[in-house]
Design an enzyme around this catalytic site. Structure first.
Site, PDB file in Angstrom:
ATOM      1  N   THR A  92      40.201  43.540  32.650  1.00 10.68           N
ATOM      2  CA  THR A  92      39.553  44.815  32.979  1.00 10.68           C
ATOM      3  C   THR A  92      39.170  44.750  34.455  1.00 10.68           C
ATOM      4  OG1 THR A  92      38.692  44.978  30.738  1.00 10.68           O
ATOM      5  CG2 THR A  92      37.682  46.406  32.393  1.00 10.68           C
ATOM      6  N   LYS A 167      40.666  52.630  29.912  1.00 12.16           N
ATOM      7  CA  LYS A 167      39.747  51.577  29.445  1.00 12.16           C
ATOM      8  C   LYS A 167      38.300  51.925  29.828  1.00 12.16           C
ATOM      9  CE  LYS A 167      38.225  47.422  28.340  1.00 12.16           C
ATOM     10  NZ  LYS A 167      38.135  46.951  26.980  1.00 12.16           N
ATOM     11  N   LYS A 242      29.574  44.904  32.878  1.00 10.27           N
ATOM     12  CA  LYS A 242      30.662  44.864  33.880  1.00 10.27           C
ATOM     13  C   LYS A 242      31.496  46.154  33.805  1.00 10.27           C
ATOM     14  CE  LYS A 242      35.264  43.031  34.326  1.00 10.27           C
ATOM     15  NZ  LYS A 242      36.338  42.233  33.756  1.00 10.27           N
TER      16      LYS A 242
HETATM   17  P1  NAD Z   1      36.945  34.502  30.017  1.00  6.88           P
HETATM   18  O1  NAD Z   1      35.978  34.255  31.124  1.00  6.88           O
HETATM   19  O2  NAD Z   1      36.752  33.772  28.729  1.00  6.88           O
HETATM   20  O3  NAD Z   1      38.444  34.195  30.532  1.00  6.88           O
HETATM   21  C1  NAD Z   1      38.860  34.311  31.858  1.00  6.88           C
HETATM   22  C2  NAD Z   1      39.570  33.012  32.219  1.00  6.88           C
HETATM   23  O4  NAD Z   1      40.067  33.101  33.544  1.00  6.88           O
HETATM   24  C3  NAD Z   1      38.640  31.802  32.188  1.00  6.88           C
HETATM   25  O5  NAD Z   1      39.111  30.853  31.239  1.00  6.88           O
HETATM   26  C4  NAD Z   1      38.694  31.257  33.610  1.00  6.88           C
HETATM   27  O6  NAD Z   1      38.659  29.831  33.672  1.00  6.88           O
HETATM   28  C5  NAD Z   1      40.019  31.801  34.097  1.00  6.88           C
HETATM   29  N1  NAD Z   1      40.072  31.861  35.549  1.00  6.88           N
HETATM   30  C6  NAD Z   1      39.068  32.161  36.419  1.00  6.88           C
HETATM   31  N2  NAD Z   1      39.522  32.076  37.684  1.00  6.88           N
HETATM   32  C7  NAD Z   1      40.836  31.727  37.604  1.00  6.88           C
HETATM   33  C8  NAD Z   1      41.846  31.483  38.569  1.00  6.88           C
HETATM   34  N3  NAD Z   1      41.588  31.587  39.880  1.00  6.88           N
HETATM   35  N4  NAD Z   1      43.083  31.133  38.150  1.00  6.88           N
HETATM   36  C9  NAD Z   1      43.349  31.034  36.829  1.00  6.88           C
HETATM   37  N5  NAD Z   1      42.426  31.251  35.850  1.00  6.88           N
HETATM   38  C10 NAD Z   1      41.188  31.593  36.258  1.00  6.88           C
HETATM   39  O7  NAD Z   1      36.956  36.082  29.790  1.00  6.88           O
HETATM   40  P2  NAD Z   1      37.543  36.885  28.537  1.00  6.88           P
HETATM   41  O8  NAD Z   1      36.433  37.256  27.638  1.00  6.88           O
HETATM   42  O9  NAD Z   1      38.726  36.148  27.997  1.00  6.88           O
HETATM   43  O10 NAD Z   1      38.031  38.218  29.272  1.00  6.88           O
HETATM   44  C11 NAD Z   1      39.195  38.253  30.072  1.00  6.88           C
HETATM   45  C12 NAD Z   1      39.394  39.680  30.553  1.00  6.88           C
HETATM   46  O11 NAD Z   1      39.561  40.554  29.425  1.00  6.88           O
HETATM   47  C13 NAD Z   1      38.206  40.241  31.338  1.00  6.88           C
HETATM   48  O12 NAD Z   1      38.676  41.027  32.394  1.00  6.88           O
HETATM   49  C14 NAD Z   1      37.440  41.064  30.310  1.00  6.88           C
HETATM   50  O13 NAD Z   1      36.693  42.113  30.900  1.00  6.88           O
HETATM   51  C15 NAD Z   1      38.574  41.593  29.464  1.00  6.88           C
HETATM   52  N6  NAD Z   1      38.205  41.903  28.074  1.00  6.88           N
HETATM   53  C16 NAD Z   1      37.454  41.037  27.347  1.00  6.88           C
HETATM   54  C17 NAD Z   1      37.111  41.351  26.034  1.00  6.88           C
HETATM   55  C18 NAD Z   1      36.288  40.417  25.193  1.00  6.88           C
HETATM   56  O14 NAD Z   1      35.851  40.833  24.094  1.00  6.88           O
HETATM   57  N7  NAD Z   1      36.045  39.183  25.611  1.00  6.88           N
HETATM   58  C19 NAD Z   1      37.554  42.556  25.470  1.00  6.88           C
HETATM   59  C20 NAD Z   1      38.359  43.416  26.227  1.00  6.88           C
HETATM   60  C21 NAD Z   1      38.675  43.067  27.546  1.00  6.88           C
END
Ligand code: NAD
Length: 292
Positions: A92, A167, A242
């Site tokens: 997102t 979204k 966020k």
């Molecule tokens: P998360 O923080 O668990 O996962 C993000 C991952 O990115 C982490 O494991 C982190 O180590 C990795 N990361 C950070 N910097 C990096 C880099 N430079 N290179 C490679 N990897 C890197 O977050 P999430 O909950 O999995 O969410 C991911 C995305 O999906 C977000 O944008 C969030 O807004 C969106 N989202 C999440 C949900 C939810 O329920 N968790 C639902 C819909 C959308």
């Protein structure tokens, strides 16, 4: 297809595993070693860097914390990608950063679609996410076999950035309805109504909605809702905060007033400063009760 998957967090770890289970050749990368190991246990090959994951891939999928991290990852990996690689971003990011990402990818001679998701960690694990996709017909069609193992539904919302637009509009509406449901329960409490009595009426009336019938903010009426486990699990308040911050930035850019959205965004900004930051966003009822 040969797919690089960057960002193996709560969402990405499951999504990469579903791609591998769907018959794709997936190479994943995350800076966190335990997440790489967890992905490897689920059939994903792991690389020691994002660049190494991207080399030789036909498609690059990202699931990153926000659009700024996305742009920095693209700066790193774009030069290593084969010409014409399809980049699919499921993070997102908001529309503005998706446009910037699209420009960057295009300038490097590759293709981009924004494909944010709804359905949470449960949907990511089950492979039933709803994808809201922005991009050309051709690129969205090319992405279908990649999205399919992760998706319950794919909606092509129009040009680049429109997936992010959908979204943000969706989550703005979701936050408003969750606050509305919570406020009605708190008023019911003040008036001496039991939660069950109000639920039985509202869930069969014109007021029914997901925030009530699935994500009911009080324990009891909907046994599986996060309220029954002290708001553990579900969709974190910090993530809703966020998304609302991104939505309010778009509201300002559009010159809109969005009075209700602004109030709700302020409520979530406050809740994200409390112990409920990591709890499901239906915990907003605690703020409304305190205010009452
Ligand atoms: P998360 O923080 O668990 O996962 C993000 C991952 O990115 C982490 O494991 C982190 O180590 C990795 N990361 C950070 N910097 C990096 C880099 N430079 N290179 C490679 N990897 C890197 O977050 P999430 O909950 O999995 O969410 C991911 C995305 O999906 C977000 O944008 C969030 O807004 C969106 N989202 C999440 C949900 C939810 O329920 N968790 C639902 C819909 C959308």
């Amino acid at each position: 297809m040969r797919i690089a998957f960057i960002g193996l967090g709560h969402m990405g770890g499951h999504m990469a595993a579903n791609l591998a289970a769907g018959g794709h050749e997936v190479t994943g990368f995350d800076p966190v070693a335990e997440l790489r190991e967890a992905a490897a246990a689920k059939g994903v090959s792991v690389a020691e860097s994002a660049v190494a994951a991207v080399e030789g891939a036909e498609v690059v999928v990202t699931s990153l914390p926000n659009g700024h991290v996305l742009l920095s990852v693209y700066d790193e990996v774009l030069p290593a990608a084969t010409a014409g690689t399809l980049f699919i971003d499921t993070s997102t990011t908001g529309a503005e950063l998706a446009w910037q990402a699209a420009e960057k990818v295009d300038a490097a001679g590759h293709r981009f679609i924004d494909a944010p998701v709804s359905g949470g960690v449960v949907g990511a694990e089950a492979g039933t996410l709803t994808f809201m996709v922005g991009g050309s017909d051709e690129d969205v069609a090319a992405a279908q076999p990649v999205l399919e193992p992760m998706a319950g539904k794919v909606v092509h919302c129009g040009k680049s950035g429109n997936g992010q637009a959908a979204k943000l509009c969706n989550n703005l509406l979701l936050a408003i309805t969750q606050v509305g449901v919570a406020e009605a329960f708190v008023l019911g409490e003040q008036l001496g109504l039991t939660h069950q009595a109000f639920y039985d009426v509202a869930s069969t009336s014109a007021a029914q909605c997901w925030a009530l019938k699935t994500n009911c903010p009080v324990p009891g009426p909907v046994p599986a809702s996060p309220a029954n486990r002290d708001y553990e699990g579900g969709f974190a308040t910090s993530l809703m905060h966020k998304d609302l911050t991104l939505a309010m930035a778009e509201v300002d850019r559009a010159g809109m007033d969005a009075q209700v959205g602004k109030l709700v965004a302020d409520l979530y900004a406050r809740l994200s400063e409390t112990e409920h930051a990591g709890h499901d966003f239906s915990s907003i009822i605690t703020t409304l009760r305190d205010d009452a």
